[in-house]
Design a protein around this motif. Structure first.
Motif, PDB file in Angstrom:
ATOM      1  N   SER A   1       2.160   5.684  -6.754  1.00  0.00           N
ATOM      2  CA  SER A   1       1.885   5.451  -8.183  1.00  0.00           C
ATOM      3  C   SER A   1       3.078   4.819  -8.891  1.00  0.00           C
ATOM      4  O   SER A   1       3.450   5.220  -9.996  1.00  0.00           O
ATOM      5  CB  SER A   1       1.495   6.759  -8.880  1.00  0.00           C
ATOM      6  OG  SER A   1       0.351   7.321  -8.293  1.00  0.00           O
TER       7      SER A   1
ATOM      8  N   TYR B   1       5.495  -6.586 -12.452  1.00  0.00           N
ATOM      9  CA  TYR B   1       6.337  -6.892 -11.300  1.00  0.00           C
ATOM     10  C   TYR B   1       7.237  -8.070 -11.608  1.00  0.00           C
ATOM     11  O   TYR B   1       6.967  -8.875 -12.502  1.00  0.00           O
ATOM     12  CB  TYR B   1       5.494  -7.159 -10.050  1.00  0.00           C
ATOM     13  CG  TYR B   1       4.745  -8.468 -10.024  1.00  0.00           C
ATOM     14  CD1 TYR B   1       5.285  -9.593  -9.395  1.00  0.00           C
ATOM     15  CD2 TYR B   1       3.484  -8.586 -10.616  1.00  0.00           C
ATOM     16  CE1 TYR B   1       4.588 -10.792  -9.365  1.00  0.00           C
ATOM     17  CE2 TYR B   1       2.790  -9.773 -10.581  1.00  0.00           C
ATOM     18  CZ  TYR B   1       3.343 -10.878  -9.961  1.00  0.00           C
ATOM     19  OH  TYR B   1       2.662 -12.066  -9.931  1.00  0.00           O
TER      20      TYR B   1
ATOM     21  N   MET C   1       2.193   1.551  -3.590  1.00  0.00           N
ATOM     22  CA  MET C   1       1.150   1.858  -4.564  1.00  0.00           C
ATOM     23  C   MET C   1       0.646   3.288  -4.424  1.00  0.00           C
ATOM     24  O   MET C   1       0.226   3.909  -5.404  1.00  0.00           O
ATOM     25  CB  MET C   1      -0.009   0.874  -4.431  1.00  0.00           C
ATOM     26  CG  MET C   1       0.368  -0.586  -4.688  1.00  0.00           C
ATOM     27  SD  MET C   1       1.045  -0.879  -6.330  1.00  0.00           S
ATOM     28  CE  MET C   1      -0.452  -0.798  -7.301  1.00  0.00           C
TER      29      MET C   1
ATOM     30  N   LEU D   1      -1.998  -7.671  -8.100  1.00  0.00           N
ATOM     31  CA  LEU D   1      -1.142  -6.599  -8.586  1.00  0.00           C
ATOM     32  C   LEU D   1      -1.517  -6.261 -10.027  1.00  0.00           C
ATOM     33  O   LEU D   1      -1.554  -7.146 -10.886  1.00  0.00           O
ATOM     34  CB  LEU D   1       0.330  -7.019  -8.512  1.00  0.00           C
ATOM     35  CG  LEU D   1       0.869  -7.337  -7.113  1.00  0.00           C
ATOM     36  CD1 LEU D   1       2.297  -7.845  -7.187  1.00  0.00           C
ATOM     37  CD2 LEU D   1       0.788  -6.114  -6.213  1.00  0.00           C
TER      38      LEU D   1
ATOM     39  N   SER E   1       0.833  -1.209   0.000  1.00  0.00           N
ATOM     40  CA  SER E   1       0.000   0.000   0.000  1.00  0.00           C
ATOM     41  C   SER E   1       0.864   1.254   0.000  1.00  0.00           C
ATOM     42  O   SER E   1       0.560   2.238  -0.687  1.00  0.00           O
ATOM     43  CB  SER E   1      -0.930  -0.004   1.211  1.00  0.00           C
ATOM     44  OG  SER E   1      -1.847  -1.081   1.143  1.00  0.00           O
TER      45      SER E   1
END
Length: 338
Positions: free
Chosen positions: A124, A150, A121, A146, A118
């Motif tokens: 961004s 990645y 993310m 996701l 979190s």
């Protein structure tokens, strides 16, 4: 620079004015636009250097809708392998004009994994690298969804389609084969912690190489990566001394082993040969210098970033593995006569 510009951070318009170009041209230079002539690019970059100008990251993200940030979710980042991987990714990302943000997680705390994700993310991030040597971290990640590219830097069956790693099994086989080729048959393996993916892979490589050579083995000894454990294990093993060589799963435990052997009045490699794994910067300065397996972290970092930022053109593919190199120094010798 005019007086009113003194005392404030240089802006893109300051760069444009002193370069004799528009601020749109400066923006194109920052974004590596192919239409910019080389002489213009050099002039703008020279002014940026003189002004010590750096673009406002938040402003650029608003204009381009891109953060130009790669996230790293890392566990056990104080260990040599993970720390070297992070440094290599940072260098490769910087060369591509990207920032790196790292979230360190606690493998023993399942809640730290979604919390770390979190955190990343929220920035961004455009891609994610997972450097988590423990199996339980990957199990927790499997429950996460996701929606960005990645890659994981540990070879695991839990997520093979996103793996890019050093071939730990091949490295362990190289180390073990080196000892066998020097006539050793009584070889111990000091392994890493049981829940570490690399430790399991290196142990597997040792056992496979011994099996292929039709050499009986004793059960590997599970360690904790520290020189202190290597010293303790060495002292215990020397009570029996039914071996002529040891393959240590990392260089730090090898250092402790060498200390224990010398404390017993024995010689490395005259009495016992030692091979490590990692080729930490100090390994060449152990006494004697340590034979070990070198991992190419710079290449790993470059391939990782290439994969996240459009790696197909650069030849990076998920599921790939980099074969490590055996570095032969003075800690191994022919099997001593008995």
């Amino acid at each position: 620079m005019t007086d009113d510009a003194m005392g404030r951070r240089p802006s893109i318009r300051d760069v444009a004015r002193l370069s004799g170009v528009s601020h749109q041209t400066v923006s194109r230079v920052l974004n590596h636009h192919p239409s910019i002539r080389p002489e213009t690019r050099e002039r703008v970059l020279a002014v940026m250097s003189d002004l010590q100008y750096s673009p406002n990251r938040a402003a650029r993200a608003l204009v381009t809708s891109r953060s130009q940030t790669i996230g790293i979710l890392a566990a056990s980042s104080s260990q040599y392998g993970p720390a070297s991987s992070i440094a290599a990714i940072e260098a490769a990302a910087r060369a591509r004009g990207y920032w790196v943000s790292t979230a360190n997680i606690e493998p023993g705390d399942p809640q730290s994994i979604p919390a770390g994700l979190s955190h990343l993310m929220a920035q961004s991030i455009e891609g994610l690298v997972v450097i988590a040597p423990q199996v339980r971290v990957f199990r927790a990640l499997a429950a996460q969804r996701l929606d960005i590219p990645y890659v994981t830097l540990q070879s695991t069956d839990l997520d093979p389609g996103h793996t890019l790693s050093v071939d730990q099994i091949a490295g362990a086989r190289l180390a073990t084969r080196h000892l066998i080729e020097r006539g050793h048959r009584d070889i111990y393996h000091i392994a890493g912690p049981q829940d570490w993916i690399e430790a399991e892979a290196r142990m597997r490589g040792f056992l496979e190489e011994m099996s292929d050579a039709d050499i009986p083995t004793t059960a590997p000894i599970l360690g904790d990566w520290t020189a202190e454990f290597g010293y303790y294990a060495g002292r215990e093993l020397l009570r029996v001394r039914d071996f002529t060589a040891i393959f240590s799963s990392n260089d730090q435990m090898a250092l402790g082993l060498m200390h224990a052997i010398r404390d017993e009045g024995l010689d490395v490699p005259g009495d016992i040969s030692i091979v490590g794994f990692d080729d930490i910067p100090d390994a060449a300065h152990f006494w004697p210098p340590l034979t070990t397996v070198r991992q190419d972290f710079a290449e790993l970092g470059r391939r990782c970033v290439d994969l996240l930022l459009g790696g197909a053109a650069a030849g990076a593919t998920a599921g790939g593995a980099i074969v490590p190199e055996l570095v032969v120094r003075s800690s191994t010798a022919l099997r001593p006569a008995r």
